[in-house]
Design an enzyme around this catalytic site. Structure first.
Site, short mmCIF file in Angstrom:
data_model
loop_
_atom_site.label_atom_id
_atom_site.label_comp_id
_atom_site.label_asym_id
_atom_site.label_seq_id
_atom_site.Cartn_x
_atom_site.Cartn_y
_atom_site.Cartn_z
N GLU A 252 8.64 -5.07 -11.22
CA GLU A 252 9.05 -6.14 -10.74
C GLU A 252 7.87 -7.28 -11.22
O GLU A 252 6.90 -7.15 -11.03
CB GLU A 252 9.40 -6.19 -9.21
CG GLU A 252 10.03 -7.63 -8.77
CD GLU A 252 10.29 -7.79 -7.49
OE1 GLU A 252 9.80 -7.09 -6.69
OE2 GLU A 252 10.81 -8.96 -7.02
N GLY B 286 1.40 -7.26 -2.35
CA GLY B 286 1.30 -6.43 -0.88
C GLY B 286 1.68 -4.87 -1.27
O GLY B 286 1.06 -3.95 -1.08
N ALA B 287 2.91 -4.88 -1.89
CA ALA B 287 3.54 -3.74 -1.82
C ALA B 287 4.88 -4.01 -2.67
O ALA B 287 5.33 -4.88 -2.97
CB ALA B 287 4.00 -3.05 -0.53
N MET B 288 5.56 -2.75 -3.01
CA MET B 288 6.57 -2.53 -3.95
C MET B 288 7.59 -1.91 -3.48
O MET B 288 7.47 -0.60 -3.37
CB MET B 288 6.34 -2.62 -5.30
CG MET B 288 7.35 -2.64 -6.67
SD MET B 288 8.11 -4.34 -6.30
CE MET B 288 9.90 -3.82 -6.96
N GLU B 289 9.02 -2.33 -3.32
CA GLU B 289 10.09 -1.50 -2.80
C GLU B 289 10.69 -0.33 -3.90
O GLU B 289 11.98 -0.31 -3.66
CB GLU B 289 11.07 -2.40 -2.28
CG GLU B 289 11.83 -3.31 -3.29
CD GLU B 289 11.12 -4.62 -3.50
OE1 GLU B 289 10.19 -5.14 -3.33
OE2 GLU B 289 11.99 -5.65 -4.00
N ASN B 290 10.25 -0.37 -4.68
CA ASN B 290 10.86 1.00 -5.71
C ASN B 290 11.78 2.02 -5.09
O ASN B 290 11.18 2.66 -4.14
CB ASN B 290 9.87 1.54 -6.47
CG ASN B 290 8.58 0.55 -7.25
OD1 ASN B 290 9.00 -0.28 -7.90
ND2 ASN B 290 7.46 0.96 -6.59
N HIS C 96 8.98 -4.22 5.86
CA HIS C 96 9.57 -4.99 4.81
C HIS C 96 9.98 -4.14 3.29
O HIS C 96 11.21 -4.27 3.01
CB HIS C 96 8.62 -5.92 4.27
CG HIS C 96 8.93 -7.03 3.19
ND1 HIS C 96 9.48 -8.36 3.61
CD2 HIS C 96 8.97 -6.76 1.88
CE1 HIS C 96 9.81 -8.67 2.36
NE2 HIS C 96 9.73 -8.20 1.25
N GLU C 97 9.23 -3.38 3.10
CA GLU C 97 9.54 -2.53 1.86
C GLU C 97 10.60 -1.57 2.07
O GLU C 97 11.60 -1.34 1.36
CB GLU C 97 8.31 -1.79 1.34
CG GLU C 97 7.09 -2.66 0.91
CD GLU C 97 7.65 -3.86 0.20
OE1 GLU C 97 8.40 -3.81 -0.68
OE2 GLU C 97 6.61 -4.97 0.47
N HIS D 39 13.96 -3.48 2.39
CA HIS D 39 14.55 -3.69 1.10
C HIS D 39 15.44 -2.58 0.58
O HIS D 39 16.25 -2.87 -0.33
CB HIS D 39 13.32 -3.85 0.03
CG HIS D 39 12.78 -4.97 -0.21
ND1 HIS D 39 13.64 -6.00 -0.49
CD2 HIS D 39 11.40 -5.62 -0.29
CE1 HIS D 39 12.78 -7.30 -0.54
NE2 HIS D 39 11.48 -6.98 -0.64
N1 PHE Z 1 8.89 -7.31 -4.35
C1 PHE Z 1 7.61 -7.36 -3.52
C2 PHE Z 1 8.12 -7.63 -2.18
O1 PHE Z 1 8.29 -8.40 -1.79
C3 PHE Z 1 6.84 -7.95 -4.17
C4 PHE Z 1 6.02 -7.86 -5.33
C5 PHE Z 1 6.59 -8.80 -6.59
C6 PHE Z 1 5.38 -6.72 -5.81
C7 PHE Z 1 6.32 -8.38 -7.82
C8 PHE Z 1 4.95 -6.70 -6.98
C9 PHE Z 1 5.43 -7.60 -7.98
O2 PHE Z 1 8.13 -6.66 -1.24
ZN ZN Z 2 9.87 -8.27 -0.40
#
Ligand code: PHE
Ligand code: ZN
Length: 881
Positions: free
Chosen positions: A128, A268-272, A304-305, A308
Site C-alpha cells: 500500500e 504503524g502496521a499493514m492489513e494485508n 485496527h488492522e 480492516h
Molecule cells: N493501511 C495501513 C493502516 O492504516 C497504513 C499504511 C499505509 C501502512 C501505507 C503502510 C503503508 O492500517
Molecule cells: Zn488503517
C-alpha cells in the site's frame, strides 16, 4: 526513487480499467540481490472494450526479464518496457488470455521500505499504496481484484519460514538446500493487500473459534528470542476477533491469521489479507520495556488492522480518493473497541486531544484537504490525520444522527451490499440513507469540504417569559483552493445544566430540529428557543465532542467553573476545565507581552486540587484533567504571532502555581497511589500510574522535587514510571546532575534494546530550550541511531521538530537549519518518511515574523534541492504555496 512528474491525479478522471486481472499466480525465487518474480496473470477484457485495446501496466523501477502471452514469448517489437511501465500496444483479440511477466528485483538495497525489502535479513513486503508495482508490472490500482496463488522459493537455512496471504497450500524441499511453500487466498483482493514474508522468525501460536464454530490458527512472528514479548498482542488479537463478532457481526474468513513484526517499517502496521505486517513497536511489550501508552497503542493497532479484514479488505476502495472509506471507518471501529475494553470517557478525551493536536493544525494550515480529497500528486502524503481521525469523526456523526440501531442496520447493509467490491463514499452514505430514510446530502459535505467549522454561540435567559435562547452562527474558514464554503449539517449535542447540576427541563423548542439531546445545525444562523425554562441554565455544548468543530462560546467564567465541577457529561466536564486552563494560559501569555486579561490562577489551582482528590472520578480521568494543555495546544488556540518561549514561560508559571497551592494534598495522594502487587497493563492500573505520574510532574517543581523525581526513577518497577520520571528530570530539571545520571543509567541498562532507546532519544529531543538542537545533532551520531530506520528518525528528529516548540523554533533558525539538512538526508533513503517529517513546518505562518522568515528559508532550502522526490516536493510546495 520516483521524482516528481508534476502530474496531478483527479477524482473526476476516474475510469474503470479496460482489462481485469481475474487470477494472479506469483513465483518468487528469493535472493538478496537478485530475486526473480514470475507473474502469470489471467487477464480479461472488460465488456464493451474494443478487441486488442492496448494493455498498459504500472511499474516502478523494474527490470524486465521476459514477457509471454498464452505461452508465446513476446518479441521486442510487441511491447515497450520502461522501469515504470509495460505497454502491450496490441493485446490479444481473445477476451481472455494469460500474460507471463518475469522481473528481477533487489530487496537488499531497497531502503524505501516499499515493495520487497529486507528488515534485519527478513524478506518482507509493503504494497500500500503503490508498492506492488515495485515487484512486478500490474494494474496496480485498488479496483482490480484478483485471486492470488503465491509460491515462494528460498534457501532453507536463510529463510526457514515462508508466508503469504490466505491459506497454506503445500510446501516441500527443493534441490541444493532450497525449499518452497505455496499459499492460496480465495478472496479476490487488490494488489495493495499482497504480502510476503520469508526468514528466520520465532512464533507464538494460538487459536480462535469463530461465531460459527470454525477454528482459526493464529500466529505472531517476531525476532527469535522475543516470543515472550508478544503475549499482550496475541491477547489483544483474540479480544478484537471476539469484539468484531459481537459489535458488528463480523466473522473472520480464512483458516489462518498471521502477524509479523519487523523493525523497519514506514507506518504503524499493514492489513494485508491474512498476513498483517507490523512495526515491531506495536507488537512487542512487557512491563520492563513498554509504557502503558505502548500497551494501549498495541491493543488499538492490532484491532485496527484486524478490523480492516471487513472494512478495507472484503470491501475495499474503488480508488485512492476513497481512502477514508477504509481508514476513517476502521479508526472509528478501533476507537469503539478501545472504548469498550477500557473507559469510554477517558478514551473519548484522549481521541479528541489527538484530533486537536494533529488534525486541527492540518485543517487550519496549507496542507488542509477534504476527508475525501479530489486531487493528489502523491498518494503517500494522504495518509493523514484528516483522512484517518476526521474520517472517523464523520462516521461517529452518522451514528449520532441515525442513532445506534439504525447505524448498525446501515453497516449490516453495507457489508451485505458491497462485500467483494471496491466501493466509494457515495456507496457508504447511501446505505445509511436507505435504512433511515434520511437525506444525508448536506451532511456529505463533511467528506467533501476541508476546514474546521466554527460555531459562535451566545445565550440569553428571559425569566419573565421563561425562555432560554441560543444564538448559533456557523462559519467554515477558507482553505487552499476552496475559498467559498457551503453550510454544513452539524450535530451539536448539548445540555442545559441547572444550579444543582441536574438537567433543566424545557417544554418546547423552536428554531432547529432537536432530537435526543442533539441540535441539528444546518443554516448560517439559528436562534433556538427553549420554552418553559424557569431558571437560567449553564449550557454545555458539543457534549461527547459530537462534531469536530471549534466553538466560540460567550460564557461567564462562573458558568465555566460550574460546568468544570458539575457537568454530568464527563467529556464536557473535562472540556470545561481544559478551556479554563487554556484561557488562563493564553491570558498569561498575553500578560508577558503586555496584556491585562485575568488569569484566575487561585481559582484554577483550587479546582485542580478538588479534581485530583475527587474519588468519584476515575484516576485516568483525573490525570487527563490535571495535564495542562501542551505548548502546541496553546499556540493553536492563540492562532497568530506565536512566540513559543513566552508560551513556555506562561505554562511553567501556571504549573508552579498549581503545585504550590496543592503541594501537601498532591504529595499524600502521590504516596497513596504507589503500585502495590504485581504489574498489570489493564486500564485501571494504568490510570493510577497516570495520575501518580502527573502528580510527580507537579511535585517535581517544588523544593526537593529533583530528589523526588530521581527517587521515582530509581524505584520504578515498570517502564511507565521509569520513563515518566526520566522525562520529569530531563525536561523540568534540564541540566541537573540528577537528569544526567538518570539518562546515563537508562542508556547503560537499555542500550541494546532499540525500541527502549527510542524513548531515550525521544525524551532528550523533547527537552525545552535553545540547547536541544545541539544535543539532537550529537545524538544523530549515536551508535544506536540510524537515518535508515523510521522509528529512530521519528523518535529523535520527529520529536524534536514536531513536539519541541522552544527547541525547534529557536529564534535564530538553527532548529530549522538542522531540520532541513536532516529531511534531505533521510530523503535520499526514504522519501516517504522524509515527506512526513517535513510536515512539521506546516504551521509556519502562525509564527511571529522573525521565526516565520527563518522557517521559510528552511522550506526554500528543501524546495531548492536537486532531484527532489515526488513525496517531498508535494509537501514543501503545498506548505509554501
Ligand atoms: N493501511 C495501513 C493502516 O492504516 C497504513 C499504511 C499505509 C501502512 C501505507 C503502510 C503503508 O492500517
Ligand atoms: Zn488503517
Amino acid at each position: 526513487m520516483r521524482t516528481d512528474t508534476g502530474h496531478v491525479f483527479k477524482l473526476e478522471d476516474y475510469r474503470p480499467s479496460d482489462y481485469l486481472i481475474l487470477e494472479t499466480s506469483l513465483v518468487f525465487r528469493l535472493s538478496p540481490e537478485a530475486t526473480r518474480v514470475t507473474a502469470t496473470l489471467t487477464i480479461e477484457r472488460r465488456d464493451g472494450v474494443v478487441a486488442s485495446a492496448p494493455l498498459v501496466l504500472d511499474g516502478d523501477g523494474l527490470t524486465l526479464i521476459r514477457v509471454a502471452i498464452d505461452g508465446r514469448e513476446l518479441q521486442p517489437a510487441d511491447f515497450l518496457a520502461t522501469p515504470d511501465q509495460l505497454t502491450i500496444s496490441q493485446a490479444p483479440a481473445a477476451p481472455r488470455f494469460q500474460l507471463l511477466i518475469e522481473t528481477e528485483v533487489a530487496p537488499a538495497g531497497n531502503e524505501t521500505l516499499m515493495g520487497l525489502y529486507r528488515s534485519s535479513s527478513v524478506y518482507c513486503t509493503q504494497c500500500e499504496a503503490e508498492g506492488f508495482r515495485r515487484i512486478t508490472y500490474f494494474l496496480d490500482r485498488p479496483d482490480i481484484l484478483s485471486v492470488y496463488t503465491v509460491r515462494i522459493e528460498a534457501k532453507l537455512d536463510e529463510a526457514p519460514l515462508l508466508l503469504s496471504n490466505g491459506n497454506p497450500a503445500g510446501s516441500g524441499d527443493l534441490a541444493d538446500g532450497w525449499h518452497y511453500a505455496v499459499w492460496h487466498d480465495p478472496f479476490p483482493k487488490p494488489s495493495y493487500l499482497f504480502a510476503l514474508v520469508a526468514g528466520a522468525l520465532g512464533k507464538v501460536a494460538d487459536s480462535f473459534v469463530t461465531l460459527s464454530g470454525r477454528t482459526v490458527e493464529l500466529g505472531i512472528y517476531v525476532e527469535p528470542g522475543k516470543e515472550w514479548l508478544a503475549g499482550y498482542a496475541m491477547d489483544a488479537l483474540k479480544r478484537s476477533m471476539k469484539w468484531d463478532e459481537e459489535a458488528f457481526g463480523r466473522e473472520y474468513d480464512l483458516d489462518v491469521f498471521n502477524i509479523v513484526a519487523v523493525s523497519d517499517f514506514n507506518m504503524g502496521a499493514m492489513e494485508n489479507k491474512g498476513l498483517n505486517i507490523f512495526n515491531d513497536k506495536y507488537v512487542l511489550a512487557d512491563e520492563e520495556t513498554a509504557t502503558d501508552a505502548d500497551f494501549a497503542n498495541i491493543e488499538a493497532i492490532i484491532a485496527h488492522e484486524y478490523f480492516h479484514n471487513w472494512t478495507g479488505n472484503r470491501i475495499t476502495c474503488r480508488d485512492w480518493f476513497q481512502l477514508c472509506l477504509k481508514e476513517g471507518l476502521t479508526v472509528f471501529r478501533d476507537h469503539e473497541f478501545s472504548a469498550d475494553q477500557r473507559s469510554r470517557a477517558v478514551k473519548r478525551i484522549a481521541e479528541v486531544r489527538t484530533l486537536r493536536a494533529h488534525q486541527f493544525p492540518e485543517d487550519q494550515g496549507p496542507l488542509a484537504h477534504p476527508v475525501r480529497p479530489r486531487r493528489y500528486r502523491e498518494i503517500n502524503n494522504f495518509y493523514t490525520a484528516t483522512v484517518y481521525e476526521k474520517g472517523s469523526e464523520v462516521v461517529r456523526m452518522i451514528r449520532t444522527i441515525l442513532g445506534a440501531e439504525a447505524f448498525r442496520a446501515g453497516m449490516d447493509l453495507y457489508f451485505e451490499r458491497h462485500d467483494g467490491e471496491a466501493a466509494t463514499i457515495e456507496d457508504f452514505l447511501k446505505v445509511f440513507e436507505d435504512v433511515s430514510g434520511r437525506d444525508l446530502s448536506q451532511f456529505a459535505l463533511w467528506y467533501h469540504q476541508a476546514g474546521t467549522p466554527n460555531l459562535t454561540v451566545s445565550s440569553t435567559h428571559n425569566p419573565a417569559a421563561r425562555e432560554f435562547t441560543l444564538e448559533i452562527e456557523q462559519s467554515v474558514p477558507p482553505t487552499p483552493s476552496e475559498s467559498r464554503k457551503r453550510l454544513m449539517h452539524i450535530p451539536l449535542a448539548f445540555g442545559l445544566v441547572g444550579a444543582d447540576g441536574r438537567p433543566v427541563a424545557y417544554d418546547g423548542v423552536e428554531g432547529a430540529t432537536v432530537e435526543d439531546g442533539v441540535i441539528h445545525i444546518r443554516k448560517r444562523r439559528q436562534v433556538v428557543r427553549f420554552s418553559g425554562v424557569a431558571e437560567r441554565p449553564a449550557v454545555s455544548l458539543n457534549r461527547g465532542f459530537s462534531a469536530p468543530i471549534t466553538l466560540s462560546v460567550e460564557q461567564k467564567a462562573d458558568d465555566q467553573f460550574f460546568l468544570a465541577g458539575h457537568d454530568s457529561d464527563s467529556f464536557s466536564r473535562w472540556q470545561a476545565f481544559n478551556t479554563l486552563l487554556t484561557d488562563a494560559l493564553i491570558a498569561a501569555f498575553r500578560q508577558i507581552l503586555g496584556g491585562k486579561e485575568p488569569v484566575y490562577t487561585a481559582r484554577l489551582s483550587e479546582l485542580a486540587g478538588k479534581i485530583a482528590a475527587d474519588e468519584a472520578l476515575e484516576p485516568a480521568y483525573r490525570a487527563l484533567a490535571l495535564a495542562l494543555p501542551g505548548e502546541a495546544d496553546i499556540a493553536r488556540d492563540i492562532g497568530k504571532g506565536i512566540d513559543p518561549d513566552a508560551i513556555l514561560t506562561a505554562r511553567e508559571a501556571l504549573a508552579l502555581a498549581i503545585a504550590k497551592a496543592n503541594g501537601q494534598a498532591f504529595s499524600s495522594l502521590y504516596d497513596r497511589l504507589a503500585d502495590k502487587g504485581p504489574f498489570s497493563p489493564d486500564a485501571a492500573s494504568a490510570g493510577r500510574r497516570a495520575l501518580r505520574n502527573i502528580l510527580l510532574d507537579y511535585l517535581a517543581l517544588l523544593p526537593e522535587g529533583t530528589e523526588l523525581a530521581a527517587r521515582h526513577f530509581r524505584s520504578a518497577t515498570n517502564m511507565t514510571d521509569r520513563a515518566a520520571a526520566l522525562t520529569v528530570l530531563a525536561h523540568r530539571h534540564r541540566g541537573s546532575p540528577e537528569a544526567a545520571k538518570a539518562l546515563a543509567d537508562f542508556e547503560a541498562k537499555y542500550g541494546s534494546d532499540a525500541l527502549v532507546m527510542d524513548k531515550w532519544f525521544q525524551i532528550q529531543a523533547g527537552v525545552p530550550g535553545p540547547q536541544t538542537v545541539e544535543t539532537v545533532r550529537t545524538l544523530t551520531k549515536h551508535a544506536g541511531f540510524s537515518m535508515a530506520n523510521p522509528n529512530r528518525v521519528r523518535s529523535l528528529v520527529g520529536t524534536f521538530s514536531s513536539a519541541n516548540q522552544t527547541g525547534f523554533h529557536r529564534p535564530d533558525g538553527e532548529g530549522y537549519r538542522f531540520f532541513a539538512e536532516t529531511v534531505l538526508e533521510v530523503e535520499k533513503r526514504n522519501p516517504q518518511v522524509a515527506a512526513r517529517l517535513a510536515t512539521a513546518l506546516r504551521s509556519w505562518r502562525s509564527l511571529e515574523p522573525v521565526r516565520q522568515a527563518k522557517a521559510r528559508e528552511a522550506l526554500l532550502t528543501i524546495a531548492g534541492a536537486e532531484n527532489l522526490s515526488a513525496d517531498l516536493r508535494d509537501i514543501v510546495e503545498r506548505t509554501l504555496a
